[in-house]
Design a protein around this motif. Sequence first.
Motif, PDB file in Angstrom:
ATOM      1  N   CYS A 192    -102.527  47.445  42.554  1.00  0.00           N
ATOM      2  CA  CYS A 192    -102.532  46.774  43.857  1.00  0.00           C
ATOM      3  C   CYS A 192    -102.004  45.342  43.740  1.00  0.00           C
ATOM      4  N   ALA A 193    -102.441  44.634  42.700  1.00  0.00           N
ATOM      5  CA  ALA A 193    -101.956  43.270  42.482  1.00  0.00           C
ATOM      6  C   ALA A 193    -100.454  43.272  42.224  1.00  0.00           C
ATOM      7  N   PHE A 194     -99.994  44.230  41.421  1.00  0.00           N
ATOM      8  CA  PHE A 194     -98.570  44.347  41.125  1.00  0.00           C
ATOM      9  C   PHE A 194     -97.785  44.624  42.407  1.00  0.00           C
ATOM     10  N   ALA A 195     -98.320  45.484  43.270  1.00  0.00           N
ATOM     11  CA  ALA A 195     -97.655  45.794  44.538  1.00  0.00           C
ATOM     12  C   ALA A 195     -97.544  44.552  45.421  1.00  0.00           C
ATOM     13  N   GLU A 196     -98.615  43.759  45.475  1.00  0.00           N
ATOM     14  CA  GLU A 196     -98.568  42.534  46.292  1.00  0.00           C
ATOM     15  C   GLU A 196     -97.477  41.597  45.791  1.00  0.00           C
ATOM     16  N   LYS A 197     -97.342  41.485  44.480  1.00  0.00           N
ATOM     17  CA  LYS A 197     -96.316  40.629  43.885  1.00  0.00           C
ATOM     18  C   LYS A 197     -94.913  41.159  44.186  1.00  0.00           C
ATOM     19  N   GLU A 205     -96.489  33.341  41.294  1.00  0.00           N
ATOM     20  CA  GLU A 205     -96.602  33.703  39.884  1.00  0.00           C
ATOM     21  C   GLU A 205     -98.057  33.850  39.428  1.00  0.00           C
ATOM     22  N   ASN A 206     -98.971  33.270  40.187  1.00  0.00           N
ATOM     23  CA  ASN A 206    -100.401  33.333  39.849  1.00  0.00           C
ATOM     24  C   ASN A 206    -101.153  33.889  41.058  1.00  0.00           C
ATOM     25  N   LEU A 207    -101.442  35.166  40.995  1.00  0.00           N
ATOM     26  CA  LEU A 207    -101.953  35.896  42.154  1.00  0.00           C
ATOM     27  C   LEU A 207    -103.151  36.742  41.744  1.00  0.00           C
ATOM     28  N   VAL A 220    -105.292  40.722  38.367  1.00  0.00           N
ATOM     29  CA  VAL A 220    -104.947  39.320  38.100  1.00  0.00           C
ATOM     30  C   VAL A 220    -103.548  39.219  37.511  1.00  0.00           C
ATOM     31  N   LEU A 221    -102.717  38.391  38.130  1.00  0.00           N
ATOM     32  CA  LEU A 221    -101.393  38.066  37.597  1.00  0.00           C
ATOM     33  C   LEU A 221    -101.355  36.589  37.251  1.00  0.00           C
ATOM     34  N   VAL A 222    -101.068  36.292  36.010  1.00  0.00           N
ATOM     35  CA  VAL A 222    -100.911  34.903  35.559  1.00  0.00           C
ATOM     36  C   VAL A 222     -99.498  34.756  35.007  1.00  0.00           C
ATOM     37  N   LEU A 226     -99.571  40.822  34.381  1.00  0.00           N
ATOM     38  CA  LEU A 226    -100.926  41.325  34.539  1.00  0.00           C
ATOM     39  C   LEU A 226    -101.797  40.890  33.363  1.00  0.00           C
ATOM     40  N   VAL A 227    -102.985  40.433  33.671  1.00  0.00           N
ATOM     41  CA  VAL A 227    -103.966  40.060  32.649  1.00  0.00           C
ATOM     42  C   VAL A 227    -104.916  41.242  32.457  1.00  0.00           C
ATOM     43  N   LYS A 228    -105.017  41.729  31.216  1.00  0.00           N
ATOM     44  CA  LYS A 228    -105.821  42.930  30.973  1.00  0.00           C
ATOM     45  C   LYS A 228    -107.017  42.704  30.057  1.00  0.00           C
TER      46      LYS A 228
END
Length: 386
Positions: A192-197, A205-207, A220-222, A226-228
């Motif tokens: 979902c975060a990747f789709a928003e980006k 870049e930080n979402l 989380v995108l930093v 993606l932060v895993k």
Amino acid sequence: MEIAVPAHMKKINKSVILANIIKHGMISRVDLAAITKLTKATISTQVSHLIEEGLLIETRQEYYHVGRKPIMLSLNYHAGYAIGIDLDYRDITFTVSDLIGKPVHSDKVELGNSNYDEVLQILISQINKYKETFSQSRYGIVGVVIGIHGTVKIDETIGFVPQHKWHNMDLKGDLEQHLDLAVSIENNANLCAFAEKVFSCQTSENLISINMYSGIGLGVLVNGELVKGYLGYTGEIGHMIINPAGKACNCGNSGCWELYASEGSFFKRLMKKLDQSKLDYRDVKNFIKARDPVVMHEIDEFIKYIVVGLNNIINLLNPETVVLNSELLKLFPEAESKIKLKLTSSISSYKEILLSKLGTNACVKGACALAIKKFLEIPELSLPVA
């Protein structure tokens, strides 16, 4: 004579060219060279290869000035198709998209139970149908990405899916034994975060993206990535404790955030207050329109607890963009402004809070986009909202 370029440099140049063509939709060789800072010779060579591979097409643009009409380059988005899958508790959503992420076919299959082998057979059967349907395109199905509502390890094996009670399953390996396709497994909140980006917040870049349905998941995108975490379990924010003396959670703790701020928890409380056995979004919408006092009080409580968790997350991650994925919040026109007003800490810092436009489609759209990115081997993907 062309200077020999190492294979990895050619690959990098190819990916940069493809990424920029996709980002701009349609672009000339001259503009592409200016944007990428690559030489005209490099652009010409790489574009020729990509046309031969069937990934690019040329189009003469309408031109009303003196001189030759410019030849524009664009992605051949019918060259292949991606499969995105949202493997939820009660059903599985399948979406097939073209190479710019536009859905061309979708199905939803209801699950009668959580039996792993039965779910595996459903997945194999549906994916094989799509392979056959789209086999006439140049590359057919280019990849499959499955969103899991649970923990996914770094090696893409499933750690735990609470609602199915699955532990340590190798769904990727089991599927690839039966399918001649690349399969990837990812946490649904990450997708979902990747789709928003990719589709909505392309410059951010930080979402962070927060899914608020049956539970709460965080993607989380930093710096665009993606932060895993250590094992891949980053994002289980629904089990952040906001009330140590609160309700017991099935995770073993008490007072977890998702017991107060998920849509599932909201509907449970509201059904109890209204003495109703069933409520849906349409009912809530009508209650809000009528400004029903019980419902409005529950919405205020819902927002209060959302803000408690948001304050913690924002202080921890300092995001540029916060995306809340909730169909319930969309029904309440004042939701966004009320949330912002309640975030009163002088320390909390963020740029924007948005309600997701992708909604319940975010997971499958992110899955399709990730399959496309992997197939094209590009560093960054920006797609139009379809």
